[in-house]
Scaffold this active site. Structure first.
Site, PDB file in Angstrom:
ATOM      1  N   ARG A 110      11.216  24.954  45.735  1.00 21.68           N
ATOM      2  CA  ARG A 110      11.697  23.580  45.505  1.00 21.68           C
ATOM      3  C   ARG A 110      12.298  23.460  44.122  1.00 21.68           C
ATOM      4  O   ARG A 110      13.341  22.860  43.931  1.00 21.68           O
ATOM      5  CB  ARG A 110      10.545  22.572  45.599  1.00 21.68           C
ATOM      6  CG  ARG A 110      10.390  21.996  46.956  1.00 21.68           C
ATOM      7  CD  ARG A 110       9.407  20.798  46.924  1.00 21.68           C
ATOM      8  NE  ARG A 110       9.969  19.730  47.729  1.00 21.68           N
ATOM      9  CZ  ARG A 110       9.892  18.437  47.530  1.00 21.68           C
ATOM     10  NH1 ARG A 110       9.217  17.964  46.541  1.00 21.68           N
ATOM     11  NH2 ARG A 110      10.487  17.597  48.304  1.00 21.68           N
ATOM     12  N   SER A 144      16.971  22.910  40.679  1.00 24.33           N
ATOM     13  CA  SER A 144      17.648  23.275  39.435  1.00 24.33           C
ATOM     14  C   SER A 144      18.970  23.987  39.667  1.00 24.33           C
ATOM     15  O   SER A 144      19.953  23.737  38.985  1.00 24.33           O
ATOM     16  CB  SER A 144      16.720  24.138  38.568  1.00 24.33           C
ATOM     17  OG  SER A 144      15.673  23.343  38.046  1.00 24.33           O
ATOM     18  N   ASN A 152      10.269  16.397  37.221  1.00 23.11           N
ATOM     19  CA  ASN A 152       9.550  17.561  37.713  1.00 23.11           C
ATOM     20  C   ASN A 152      10.320  18.762  38.224  1.00 23.11           C
ATOM     21  O   ASN A 152       9.741  19.825  38.394  1.00 23.11           O
ATOM     22  CB  ASN A 152       8.620  17.117  38.852  1.00 23.11           C
ATOM     23  CG  ASN A 152       7.647  16.064  38.419  1.00 23.11           C
ATOM     24  OD1 ASN A 152       6.844  16.285  37.528  1.00 23.11           O
ATOM     25  ND2 ASN A 152       7.716  14.897  39.037  1.00 23.11           N
ATOM     26  N   TYR A 153      11.569  18.590  38.552  1.00 22.38           N
ATOM     27  CA  TYR A 153      12.277  19.689  39.195  1.00 22.38           C
ATOM     28  C   TYR A 153      13.502  20.248  38.503  1.00 22.38           C
ATOM     29  O   TYR A 153      13.943  21.333  38.819  1.00 22.38           O
ATOM     30  CB  TYR A 153      12.693  19.267  40.605  1.00 22.38           C
ATOM     31  CG  TYR A 153      11.526  19.106  41.528  1.00 22.38           C
ATOM     32  CD1 TYR A 153      10.889  20.224  42.053  1.00 22.38           C
ATOM     33  CD2 TYR A 153      11.039  17.854  41.867  1.00 22.38           C
ATOM     34  CE1 TYR A 153       9.812  20.095  42.903  1.00 22.38           C
ATOM     35  CE2 TYR A 153       9.956  17.709  42.710  1.00 22.38           C
ATOM     36  CZ  TYR A 153       9.341  18.828  43.227  1.00 22.38           C
ATOM     37  OH  TYR A 153       8.264  18.701  44.065  1.00 22.38           O
ATOM     38  N   LEU A 154      14.083  19.476  37.631  1.00 29.85           N
ATOM     39  CA  LEU A 154      15.313  19.946  37.020  1.00 29.85           C
ATOM     40  C   LEU A 154      15.035  20.575  35.664  1.00 29.85           C
ATOM     41  O   LEU A 154      14.516  19.919  34.765  1.00 29.85           O
ATOM     42  CB  LEU A 154      16.288  18.775  36.876  1.00 29.85           C
ATOM     43  CG  LEU A 154      16.631  18.087  38.202  1.00 29.85           C
ATOM     44  CD1 LEU A 154      17.528  16.882  37.968  1.00 29.85           C
ATOM     45  CD2 LEU A 154      17.295  19.072  39.155  1.00 29.85           C
TER      46      LEU A 154
END
Length: 897
Positions: free
Chosen positions: A720, A725, A855-857
């Site tokens: 994920r 990203s 949280n993800y990038l």
DNA sequence: CAAGAGACTTGACAATAAATAC
DNA sequence: GTATTTATTGTCAAGTCTCTTG
């Protein structure tokens, strides 16, 4: 240890001065450096860009989950031996610029966007697919292609799914949607390359890419389609940039820019060099280019012909190289992890050590309950309640205007717990006979009073609170002052579970000092218990964990509530960085992984086959792993726990997903998949009931165990993070056209939105959304009226006639044609801006951008992009994000994920 | 290995604060 | 100014994943 000052502190200062920790931080830095180095290496980045741009369409890809930072241990696994990770061939061969070609890989991924679900606020307000009245709304979609604009749901690949639903939670679900099973539109597809090309993979066994045997054309098409969609979206997005979001004054910009610079410098300076970094960097590897490309994208690119041939070549090369690399990598990894650990901990610390010294003041408790004496009515008559009884009654009364009141489970659980406090023979026996409105009204009045307080009073109150809390806000970790995250003990209340949680409404009792275990450095003063006469449950000195305190969750005593440091702390930053480094590492392995699972689609070993298909879904759709859940939790699923009823195969090769994921957020999506996957899903479903697991031979531990054999530390969530990203990185490089700051910010938001859609990050539509849209439309109409009038005046003016009187009968000033033309232009610009705003608003009404940003990038992607395009980082990151990502601020401008 | 304990990340949404609109 | 809107911060539930136990 610590003394070294680090950049971090500085940054912080910049941002918020006060809070800053005084102490100097040590150089945690390690991390930073790594980056830089790597970046440097990357130098190639530029190249990359080009390529990317060049690439055909990007599909959207999606994949990955959050990574965690667990890197460490993983290292242990020597993966290499096991299954050798493959590196992607891509990179190496970079040579081929055409990046595309190389990848024959995968499956065509397609698009993945989950549809969104919309949730209306509680109520479900369905959103309609078509856009509602507001004209604009509708527009978003411009043509099909641009799906971006469309609402998530719409976007779904096919668009089918638009339906939305409110949150699923409500049960409803699936059914509604159904509508459009449309298949993916072909349109999309085309553009991109021929599917076939994409598809083809070669099979290679070992590591090579996958190719698919099946390769049937079908795949390709799908892919293509998918891709297309993706591309389409993007395109559209690109179009739109005009909108300006920026609200801030231009002035800011400048400052921002400056600050950025400043920080940057600082950081650099400060950055200490660590071993870690060194190690990390060492790997020159990475950065290469293409691999990272998301599958979907890749597929597209390649031209068929080339691909194969090129692919093949690459493959072989790759393989060999990959192996080598693998080993290296694994080693590296290991090192890394070690380092990281070490870095975290002061040198010398042992395994798993998270800190050497830890000082803090414990936690602060909510004030005791203050009885208000307002009585509820039972069968119409006031009832006297003890303070304890009243407290619980008040918790319920305060929720009278929430959706929970329509949930029988909530009331039942509440009554059950309240009755325990009322006592068996209390007059109150039946919730239906209770009238809580007196308390509700009292509460509303209190709220109103608070609101009416003068700013002075509010300020005073705030200061008082701050004074009380200040000592709890900070901890000193390894000699560095760091912010504590949640130092306030959770107050009592009624449990607000999401979705159809079996425990909603239960009383969450008050937590007392005797429930709390404190973790603190040996030798540090034990925090004084804030409640006189009481004491902590236990004091520990465990430096292998990062929590400062914990207590058992009153709703589920088997679980814990922890007090951790804030996101801006070095400890958290370190692990955040490790998370992203791990997902970047996946870039190097992804091709091999895809090849491997593609090959296993045909495995006779059912477990293997399920693992392959599950991995494919996680990779392509960025699904969560899906751990097993207890019966006393809401019934939601993730990949490994998908039920037969959650995935409907629609021939020839479309899978229609509809399930409740984390937080009972509905995931709806129709996706084209490889034929082998389609067949496998059909096989896994056959002979089972609607509620049975599709992946009956699988669970997250098996899946992760398998993933770890492919890459050190690899788990489902890493996909994920990787997916998010890589998507951001590619979209930014593809769509940034060198416009002004406002335009670039739009590009960023667009990329951010794409990621949010991939991850299915939703938000409820605000209650006032439709009203706001309506208002916008009114204004637009009004402006159009003005425009018309101006036009009339202009033509009259040109003829030398005076302007007509305005609507209210007053005469207007006689302007010359030039002035009128100028006014017309201004009005037109205004209208356009409003139209864009309206579109953006409608577009984002159900999409939450924040979660992925937090949280993800990988923040380094953002920071580097800002540096390259002179966008002040403050335009993208707010104060807390800047604090959280201090570790990423000194990244080299050429950094690419 | 299954179950459970434990630790930490991710997520939506509510409460506030700040920015704009009226 | 005041009312709204929008952005930020805080809350705490809900996941993931690892490690331990039996």
């Amino acid at each position: 240890m610590a003394v070294e000052a680090c950049s971090k502190p500085k940054l912080m200062d910049d941002m918020d001065e006060e809070d800053e920790p005084l102490v100097f931080k040590r150089s945690t830095s390690s991390s930073k450096q790594n980056q830089s180095n790597s970046q440097a290496q990357k130098s190639s980045s530029s190249q990359k860009h080009d390529r990317q741009l060049g690439r055909p369409m990007p599909d959207v890809h999606v994949r990955s989950q959050n990574g965690k930072s667990s890197v460490v241990q993983k290292g242990k696994m020597a993966l290499s031996s096991k299954s050798p990770p493959v590196k992607s061939p891509l990179r190496s061969p970079e040579a081929s610029n055409s990046s595309a070609k190389a990848y024959p890989l995968m499956p065509p991924e397609a698009n993945l966007r989950p549809s969104a679900t919309y949730r209306s606020d509680n109520v479900n307000r369905p959103m309609k697919v078509g856009k509602p009245s507001i004209g604009s709304a509708a527009e978003p979609n411009d043509s099909d292609d641009s799906e971006d604009d469309k609402p998530l749901s719409a976007r779904l690949s096919t668009g089918l799914s638009k339906i939305n639903s409110n949150n699923a939670s409500k049960g409803s679900n699936a059914s509604r949607l159904g509508q459009k099973p449309s298949i993916p539109k072909q349109e999309d597809s085309d553009d991109e390359k021929p599917l076939s090309s994409k598809v083809q993979l070669k099979s290679n066994v070992g590591t090579s890419y996958a190719s698919k045997s099946y390769d049937s054309d079908e795949d390709k098409p799908l892919v293509a389609k998918n891709n297309q969609n993706g591309s389409a979206l993007r395109d559209s997005s690109s179009k739109k940039p005009s909108t300006m979001l920026s609200k801030r004054p231009a002035s800011e910009i400048k400052s921002a820019g400056q600050s950025l610079v400043k920080k940057h410098k600082l950081s650099n300076a400060s950055v200490p060099i660590n071993n870690k970094q060194a190690s990390v960097k060492a790997e020159p590897k990475v950065e290469d280019d293409d691999d990272h490309v998301p599958i979907s994208q890749r597929m597209k690119k390649p031209a068929t012909a080339d691909k194969k041939s090129s692919a093949v070549k690459n493959v072989t090369k790759v393989v060999s190289s990959s192996l080598n690399k693998t080993n290296k990598k694994s080693k590296k990894v290991i090192k890394k992890s070690q380092y990281s650990k070490s870095s975290k901990v002061p040198p010398g610390s042992g395994e798993g050590q998270k800190w050497t010294t830890l000082i803090h003041n414990g936690v602060i408790f909510p004030p005791p309950y203050q009885p208000h004496g307002v009585k509820i009515l039972y069968k119409g008559k006031p009832v006297n309640l003890t303070p304890e009884q009243e407290e619980v009654a008040t918790m319920f009364a305060v929720m009278l205007d929430t959706e929970y009141m329509s949930k029988p489970k909530f009331k039942e659980n509440f009554m059950s717990d309240w009755r325990k406090i009322l006592g068996k023979n209390h007059i109150i026996q039946n919730l239906e006979d209770c009238d809580f409105s007196p308390i509700y009204e009292w509460h509303q009045k209190e709220k109103e009073k608070k609101k009416q307080m003068s700013t002075e009073e509010k300020k005073t109150l705030k200061e008082e609170k701050l004074k009380q809390e200040e000592k709890y806000m900070w901890a000193i970790v390894n000699g560095v002052k760091e912010k504590v995250g949640n130092f306030r003990v959770e107050p009592p209340g009624l449990f607000r579970g999401r979705g159809e949680h079996p425990k909603m409404g239960k009383l969450k009792r008050r937590i007392r000092p005797s429930d709390i275990t404190i973790n603190i450095g040996k030798g540090a003063p034990i925090p004084e218990c804030p409640i006189p006469g009481e004491r902590w449950k236990e004091i520990r000195h465990d430096n292998t964990v990062t929590w400062l305190a914990f207590w058992n969750d009153p709703i589920n005593p088997k679980e814990f509530k922890y007090v951790f440091l804030a996101a801006s702390s070095t400890l958290k930053g370190q692990s955040d960085k490790e998370k992203y480094e791990k997902s970047r590492l996946l870039k190097d392995y992804i091709q091999g992984i895809r090849a491997a699972y593609t090959k296993d689609f045909a495995s006779k070993d059912l477990t293997k086959k399920q693992i392959a298909v599950a991995t494919y879904l996680i990779d392509k759709l960025a699904l969560r792993a899906g751990n097993e859940k207890d019966d006393d939790e809401a019934d939601t699923v993730g990949c490994c726990t998908l039920k037969v009823e959650n995935v409907e195969p629609i021939p020839p090769n479309i899978l229609k997903f509809d399930f409740l994921g984390k937080d009972s957020i509905r995931y709806q999506n129709e996706v084209e998949v490889e034929p082998a996957v389609f067949k496998a899903i059909q096989q896994f479903r056959s002979g089972k009931k609607a509620g049975d697991d599709i992946f009956d031979k699988l669970d997250t531990s098996k899946l992760n165990a398998h993933l770890k054999e492919l890459m050190p530390g690899l788990t489902a969530k890493v996909f994920r993070t990787y997916n998010a990203s890589i998507t951001l990185d590619e979209m930014l490089s593809r769509e940034t056209k060198g416009g002004d700051v406002a335009e670039n910010v739009v590009v960023y938001q667009h990329a951010n939105k794409e990621v949010a859609i991939i991850c299915n990050h939703q938000r409820t539509v605000s209650k006032s959304h439709s009203a706001q849209m309506l208002r916008l439309n009114e204004k637009i109409e009004e402006l159009k009226g003005v425009l018309e009038e101006l036009t009339t005046d202009l033509s009259r003016a040109k003829k030398g006639k005076p302007p007509l009187k305005s609507a209210d009968g007053k005469p207007k000033r006689n302007l010359n044609p030039e002035a009128l033309e100028k006014k017309i232009a201004q009005t037109n610009a205004k209208i356009e801006k409003m139209e864009r705003d309206k579109e953006t608003k409608e577009d984002l009404k159900t999409v939450a951008l924040g979660t992925s940003k937090i949280n993800y990038l990988d923040p380094r992607i953002t920071v580097a992009w800002c540096k390259r395009h002179e966008v002040p980082i403050e335009k993208i990151f707010n104060k807390s994000l800047l604090a959280k990502f201090t570790w990423a601020m000194d990244v080299d401008p050429s950094f690419r994920f």
